[in-house]
Design a protein around this motif. Sequence first.
Motif, PDB file in Angstrom:
ATOM      1  N   TYR A 225       0.876  -1.190   0.080  1.00 61.85           N
ATOM      2  CA  TYR A 225       0.146   0.031  -0.012  1.00 61.85           C
ATOM      3  C   TYR A 225       0.780   1.285  -0.140  1.00 61.85           C
ATOM      4  O   TYR A 225       1.946   1.337   0.648  1.00 61.85           O
ATOM      5  CB  TYR A 225      -0.999   0.130   1.118  1.00 61.85           C
ATOM      6  N   TYR A 226       0.226   2.181  -0.674  1.00 66.60           N
ATOM      7  CA  TYR A 226       0.739   3.819  -0.529  1.00 66.60           C
ATOM      8  C   TYR A 226       0.013   4.163   0.803  1.00 66.60           C
ATOM      9  O   TYR A 226      -1.010   3.889   1.200  1.00 66.60           O
ATOM     10  CB  TYR A 226       0.521   4.352  -1.689  1.00 66.60           C
ATOM     11  N   LEU A 227       0.933   4.799   1.341  1.00 67.04           N
ATOM     12  CA  LEU A 227       0.377   5.722   2.499  1.00 67.04           C
ATOM     13  C   LEU A 227      -0.453   6.892   2.240  1.00 67.04           C
ATOM     14  O   LEU A 227       0.200   7.851   1.522  1.00 67.04           O
ATOM     15  CB  LEU A 227       1.379   6.051   3.673  1.00 67.04           C
ATOM     16  N   THR A 228      -1.796   6.855   2.118  1.00 70.05           N
ATOM     17  CA  THR A 228      -2.606   7.917   1.773  1.00 70.05           C
ATOM     18  C   THR A 228      -3.022   8.854   2.866  1.00 70.05           C
ATOM     19  O   THR A 228      -2.913   8.329   4.058  1.00 70.05           O
ATOM     20  CB  THR A 228      -3.721   7.412   1.036  1.00 70.05           C
ATOM     21  N   SER A 229      -3.679   9.953   2.825  1.00 73.84           N
ATOM     22  CA  SER A 229      -4.426  10.665   3.404  1.00 73.84           C
ATOM     23  C   SER A 229      -5.546   9.992   4.311  1.00 73.84           C
ATOM     24  O   SER A 229      -5.769  10.214   5.440  1.00 73.84           O
ATOM     25  CB  SER A 229      -4.772  11.980   2.931  1.00 73.84           C
ATOM     26  N   ARG A 230      -6.116   9.135   3.525  1.00 71.06           N
ATOM     27  CA  ARG A 230      -7.269   8.693   4.236  1.00 71.06           C
ATOM     28  C   ARG A 230      -6.921   7.842   5.060  1.00 71.06           C
ATOM     29  O   ARG A 230      -7.506   7.195   5.918  1.00 71.06           O
ATOM     30  CB  ARG A 230      -8.168   7.615   3.075  1.00 71.06           C
ATOM     31  N   LEU A 231      -5.754   6.819   4.952  1.00 75.03           N
ATOM     32  CA  LEU A 231      -5.145   5.984   5.883  1.00 75.03           C
ATOM     33  C   LEU A 231      -4.621   6.657   7.093  1.00 75.03           C
ATOM     34  O   LEU A 231      -4.969   6.294   8.322  1.00 75.03           O
ATOM     35  CB  LEU A 231      -4.191   5.036   5.321  1.00 75.03           C
ATOM     36  N   CYS A 232      -4.257   7.684   7.162  1.00 77.20           N
ATOM     37  CA  CYS A 232      -3.579   8.593   8.170  1.00 77.20           C
ATOM     38  C   CYS A 232      -4.654   9.052   9.072  1.00 77.20           C
ATOM     39  O   CYS A 232      -4.786   9.146  10.252  1.00 77.20           O
ATOM     40  CB  CYS A 232      -3.095   9.857   7.525  1.00 77.20           C
ATOM     41  N   THR A 234      -7.613   7.774   9.273  1.00 79.59           N
ATOM     42  CA  THR A 234      -8.378   6.272   9.811  1.00 79.59           C
ATOM     43  C   THR A 234      -7.624   6.101  11.068  1.00 79.59           C
ATOM     44  O   THR A 234      -8.068   5.765  12.057  1.00 79.59           O
ATOM     45  CB  THR A 234      -8.381   5.171   9.014  1.00 79.59           C
ATOM     46  N   VAL A 235      -6.137   6.066  10.978  1.00 81.23           N
ATOM     47  CA  VAL A 235      -5.456   5.834  12.243  1.00 81.23           C
ATOM     48  C   VAL A 235      -5.565   6.600  13.439  1.00 81.23           C
ATOM     49  O   VAL A 235      -5.734   6.364  14.495  1.00 81.23           O
ATOM     50  CB  VAL A 235      -3.736   5.608  11.933  1.00 81.23           C
ATOM     51  N   LEU A 236      -5.712   8.039  12.999  1.00 85.16           N
ATOM     52  CA  LEU A 236      -5.848   8.976  13.998  1.00 85.16           C
ATOM     53  C   LEU A 236      -7.288   9.119  14.499  1.00 85.16           C
ATOM     54  O   LEU A 236      -7.390   9.423  15.777  1.00 85.16           O
ATOM     55  CB  LEU A 236      -5.536  10.448  13.564  1.00 85.16           C
ATOM     56  N   GLY A 237      -8.057   8.391  14.151  1.00 78.92           N
ATOM     57  CA  GLY A 237      -9.431   8.454  14.518  1.00 78.92           C
ATOM     58  C   GLY A 237      -9.748   7.007  15.041  1.00 78.92           C
ATOM     59  O   GLY A 237     -11.079   6.967  15.671  1.00 78.92           O
ATOM     60  N   LEU A 238      -8.895   6.113  15.415  1.00 79.48           N
ATOM     61  CA  LEU A 238      -9.155   4.921  15.972  1.00 79.48           C
ATOM     62  C   LEU A 238      -9.730   5.236  17.695  1.00 79.48           C
ATOM     63  O   LEU A 238      -9.004   6.354  18.180  1.00 79.48           O
ATOM     64  CB  LEU A 238      -8.097   3.894  16.106  1.00 79.48           C
ATOM     65  N   ASP A 239     -10.390   4.245  18.096  1.00 86.06           N
ATOM     66  CA  ASP A 239     -10.511   4.207  19.693  1.00 86.06           C
ATOM     67  C   ASP A 239      -8.771   3.994  20.261  1.00 86.06           C
ATOM     68  O   ASP A 239      -8.227   3.397  19.667  1.00 86.06           O
ATOM     69  CB  ASP A 239     -11.477   3.253  20.118  1.00 86.06           C
ATOM     70  N   ARG A 240      -8.749   4.672  21.462  1.00 85.11           N
ATOM     71  CA  ARG A 240      -7.388   4.790  21.865  1.00 85.11           C
ATOM     72  C   ARG A 240      -7.054   3.181  22.278  1.00 85.11           C
ATOM     73  O   ARG A 240      -5.853   2.759  21.771  1.00 85.11           O
ATOM     74  CB  ARG A 240      -7.331   5.305  23.351  1.00 85.11           C
TER      75      ARG A 240
END
Length: 292
Positions: A225-232, A234-240
């Motif tokens: 995978y390329y690292l995309t803005s969507r992936l970033c 999603t990671v920052l929006g995960l439950d802790r």
Amino acid sequence: MFTKKNMLQDTTVLQTELFLIKVKTDGTLIIPEGFDLEEYSEFKYGSRKVVAKYAECISNYLQKNMILANEGNNVLVTTTRKLIRQGVTSLVEELVKLINFQNYQSNGQIVDMAQITIWTPTGEYGAKSEKERREIMAASDFTIDSRAITGKHVLIIDDLVASGQVRDRLIYTVKENLPKSCRFLSLTRIVSESGDFDPRIESVINRKIISSWQSVLRLCDIESYYLTSRLCKTVLGLDRKDLELLIDSLKHNILYEIIAQSICEGYFAIPEYKSNGDFLVNYLSERINKLS
């Protein structure tokens, strides 16, 4: 007095989509034949395999319809958001390679690629209403090197047209720089039977393949995978709790890249992402201190 600029601004730009998704009034989706929502979602998250497939799909369409058979240089235009890669950026890069590899030429001029850089105020654009999107676009900055497109045949490529706000700004930006011709091609387009744009539909499509932190871990396989803005985001929006499980399993170089790109895009300034962003930074700092 009519000038070349006036004439171009009055010219109708041909707009085409390869896949048309229809939304019925009850919210159900009518998916066109040959289109897979989960596969498209993987594309949004940077799947190299799906990017290559869609690039071949577009290449076949361009050749079948002789889209690039104009005299002079042909330029494919895509978008990027500051330093963060978009899925469509990778798509057009693969498309240029594919066209060159197939020796598809127009009067000896092989197609080239140019990028429009978009700066928008921080926030989750995809979740906004049509009115809010219009306001965001009005405050956004779209820039391109005019030397890349002036006097050339330009084909703007985007992955998805939903409300059409980005599409209209892309076309306007290109036409302001006086290309010889301008055309717009999108991979997909969402059309509602009611005529009203519903941002929830786009969000559902974008997140189709994300069901757990393990899904994110699979997506972060740097070989696939390329690292995309969507992936970033999603990671920052995960439950802790899920984020902690993810970072314990994720390669540190990917975490560094997620942090760096998210800072560049301004995601740490968004309240819903700031807490997890700070947590990631502190986690890596502690790891570095333990190793030193």
